[in-house]
Design an enzyme around this catalytic site. Structure first.
Site, PDB file in Angstrom:
ATOM      1  N   GLU A 156      -1.966 -12.007  -5.710  1.00  0.00           N
ATOM      2  CA  GLU A 156      -0.619 -11.446  -5.865  1.00  0.00           C
ATOM      3  C   GLU A 156       0.459 -12.496  -5.634  1.00  0.00           C
ATOM      4  OE1 GLU A 156      -0.770  -6.677  -5.026  1.00  0.00           O
ATOM      5  OE2 GLU A 156       0.523  -7.825  -3.733  1.00  0.00           O
ATOM      6  N   HIS A 215     -28.255 -14.619  -6.796  1.00  0.00           N
ATOM      7  CA  HIS A 215     -29.200 -13.910  -7.660  1.00  0.00           C
ATOM      8  C   HIS A 215     -28.468 -13.052  -8.680  1.00  0.00           C
ATOM      9  CE1 HIS A 215     -32.692 -15.049  -5.082  1.00  0.00           C
ATOM     10  NE2 HIS A 215     -31.688 -15.229  -4.235  1.00  0.00           N
ATOM     11  N   LYS A 274       2.161   1.383 -12.594  1.00  0.00           N
ATOM     12  CA  LYS A 274       2.760   2.553 -11.924  1.00  0.00           C
ATOM     13  C   LYS A 274       3.693   3.289 -12.888  1.00  0.00           C
ATOM     14  CE  LYS A 274       2.863   0.540  -7.288  1.00  0.00           C
ATOM     15  NZ  LYS A 274       3.766   0.026  -6.262  1.00  0.00           N
TER      16      LYS A 274
HETATM   17  O1  PA5 Z   1       1.183  -6.977  -0.786  1.00  0.00           O
HETATM   18  C1  PA5 Z   1       1.855  -6.042  -1.151  1.00  0.00           C
HETATM   19  O2  PA5 Z   1       3.094  -6.027  -1.029  1.00  0.00           O
HETATM   20  C2  PA5 Z   1       1.214  -4.821  -1.782  1.00  0.00           C
HETATM   21  O3  PA5 Z   1      -0.160  -4.984  -1.907  1.00  0.00           O
HETATM   22  C3  PA5 Z   1       1.470  -3.598  -0.912  1.00  0.00           C
HETATM   23  O4  PA5 Z   1       0.975  -3.808   0.375  1.00  0.00           O
HETATM   24  C4  PA5 Z   1       0.822  -2.350  -1.528  1.00  0.00           C
HETATM   25  O5  PA5 Z   1       1.291  -2.147  -2.830  1.00  0.00           O
HETATM   26  C5  PA5 Z   1       1.118  -1.123  -0.675  1.00  0.00           C
HETATM   27  O6  PA5 Z   1       2.487  -0.937  -0.555  1.00  0.00           O
HETATM   28  P1  PA5 Z   1       3.114  -0.018   0.558  1.00  0.00           P
HETATM   29  O7  PA5 Z   1       2.802  -0.603   1.872  1.00  0.00           O
HETATM   30  O8  PA5 Z   1       4.572  -0.010   0.267  1.00  0.00           O
HETATM   31  O9  PA5 Z   1       2.488   1.353   0.392  1.00  0.00           O
END
Ligand code: PA5
Length: 435
Positions: A285, A306, A420
């Site tokens: 990310e 494997h 989303k």
């Molecule tokens: O790293 C990030 O920002 C995302 O992976 C969030 O943690 C994830 O989308 C969950 O978001 P939230 O904590 O707002 O529910």
């Protein structure tokens, strides 16, 4: 200190190439610590490690004590950065089967709200039948669909079982200090809350209550974790190639520039699998944007030798590996002697399992390097609570530096919104109607 061995990456890339990156790495590190780069409003994680418990940590410890004494099961609701860190640490320290034999006094820990599988939900419901349980709802935004659905369902299960007031004392919310639906719900319902600081992004939040409450409930010494992170903060501030964080961040970028588009992060410990999942989100990310990024993949050795082994050895030569090693535990398995020796294993009689593991590691390393796959090795030493804190901070720092070398903002994730938007439109969420 975690030792990084880069002696197995030379071939297409050279030591002079690496040394030529010194100024670039220095600038990336400086940009990060001085807060002058893109995403600099999300640098709060740099200051999370502490050596003395804060008031919030003391509250976490108290809450964990209560949960440990009154719950057979603790359900942690969250997704992405709001779930991977605690799961990674618990499985690394206690093994993937950590729930076996646990109950009140040392509750089982399950994770929910990290997907939309009905089968997973049905299984959780069965697991909770007849059990005393508490829940933590973790969401920084407080509006993420997957945890919101799990929250609704689990909260009602608690209310049916304990009544509204009884349920209240079994629900913990970990969220933004002011904003979001979860903050509002927690305030209105009177749940105990813990804060995710606004300047800490999800995937950098493991050293906030996001990681600390589940870890404390699991019986991990969270001050040891914090001390490990705190030591890492000092040790890895070094501004030279003697810093293993620099070595890792620079070499992976150098390999990427030479066509190595995929990194396999792996260990010979099955308990490391979810830690790999945390690393995968952290780097994936943070770096996968603007058409750039090393694709992060994880593997468990020797099991995946494997399955993925053939591909690693002789498939496309666009990969490199990062192997994380830990010292063997004190309790050993000695391979016995069998007088029939039908399996032909007597040549190993008297040897320990970790001796065989070490040879498997060395054999794999040599084979993959011969096959044209550069391998970075991280020797993490003994595996304990403190080491987990060190590893978290080491990799977060490496990620920040590496992303700045790559030239991307490590702290946003604009691409995550696309699925989303489509899902909300398909679900008919108000405000997302088809245009
Ligand atoms: O790293 C990030 O920002 C995302 O992976 C969030 O943690 C994830 O989308 C969950 O978001 P939230 O904590 O707002 O529910």
């Amino acid at each position: 200190m975690i030792k990084v061995d880069i002696s197995n990456v030379w071939g297409e890339v050279s030591l002079p190439d690496l040394l030529a990156m010194e100024k670039e790495v220095f600038e990336a590190h400086k940009t990060l610590t001085e807060g002058t780069g893109a995403g600099n409003d999300f640098l709060g994680w740099l200051n999370l490690p502490v050596t003395e418990p804060t008031e919030e940590i003391k509250r976490i410890q108290l809450a964990a004590e209560k949960i440990r004494s009154d719950s057979d099961v603790f359900v942690v609701i969250g997704i992405g950065g709001s779930y991977l860190g605690p799961r990674a640490a618990i499985e690394l320290l206690q093994g993937p089967n950590h729930n076996i034999g646990k109950g009140k006094g040392n509750p089982q820990i399950y994770f929910a709200g990290n997907g939309l599988s009905t089968r997973h939900w049905n299984e959780l419901q069965r697991l909770l039948e007849g059990k005393d349980f508490s829940i933590a709802i973790i969401s920084k935004s407080g509006t993420t669909t997957e945890p919101a659905i799990a929250t609704r369902a689990l909260r009602w299960m608690l209310e049916r079982k304990y009544g509204t007031d009884g349920a209240k004392s079994r629900i913990y919310a970990i969220t933004d200090p002011c904003k979001g639906a979860l903050r509002q719900m927690a305030t209105e319902e009177g749940w105990e809350t813990f804060v995710i600081p606004p300047n800490v992004g999800g995937r950098f939040s493991v050293l906030t209550p996001v990681g600390l409450l589940p870890l404390a409930v699991a019986g991990v010494d969270i001050m040891e974790v914090m001390k490990g992170a705190s030591e890492a903060k000092t040790a890895y501030d070094l501004r030279s190639f003697e810093n293993p964080v620099w070595q890792y961040a620079a070499v992976r970028n150098l390999l990427y520039r030479h066509g190595k588009m995929m990194e396999i992060f792996e260990s010979f410990e099955p308990g490391f699998k979810m830690f790999g999942g945390w690393w995968q989100q952290l780097f994936g990310e943070s770096e996968g944007k603007d058409g750039k990024g090393i694709f992060p993949v994880t593997a468990e050795l020797t099991a995946d030798l494997h399955s993925l082994g053939q591909m690693i050895q002789q498939g496309q030569r666009n990969i490199f590996e990062t192997m994380v090693r830990f010292n063997a535990p004190e309790q050993k398995l000695v391979i016995g002697s069998d007088y029939k020796n039908l399996d032909g294993l007597n040549y190993l009689a008297g040897k320990t399992l970790d001796f065989v593991d070490e040879k498997a590691y060395l054999g794999t390393l040599a084979a993959h390097v011969d096959g044209g796959v550069p391998v970075i090795t991280m020797d993490a030493g003994d595996l304990n609570d403190r080491k987990v804190g060190e590893l978290f901070f080491f990799l977060e720092l490496a990620c920040g530096i590496s992303a700045y070398i790559l030239g991307v903002n490590p702290f946003n994730q604009p691409g995550v919104e696309f699925y989303k938007r489509n899902m909300f439109e398909l679900l008919g969420k108000p405000g997302y109607e088809k245009k």
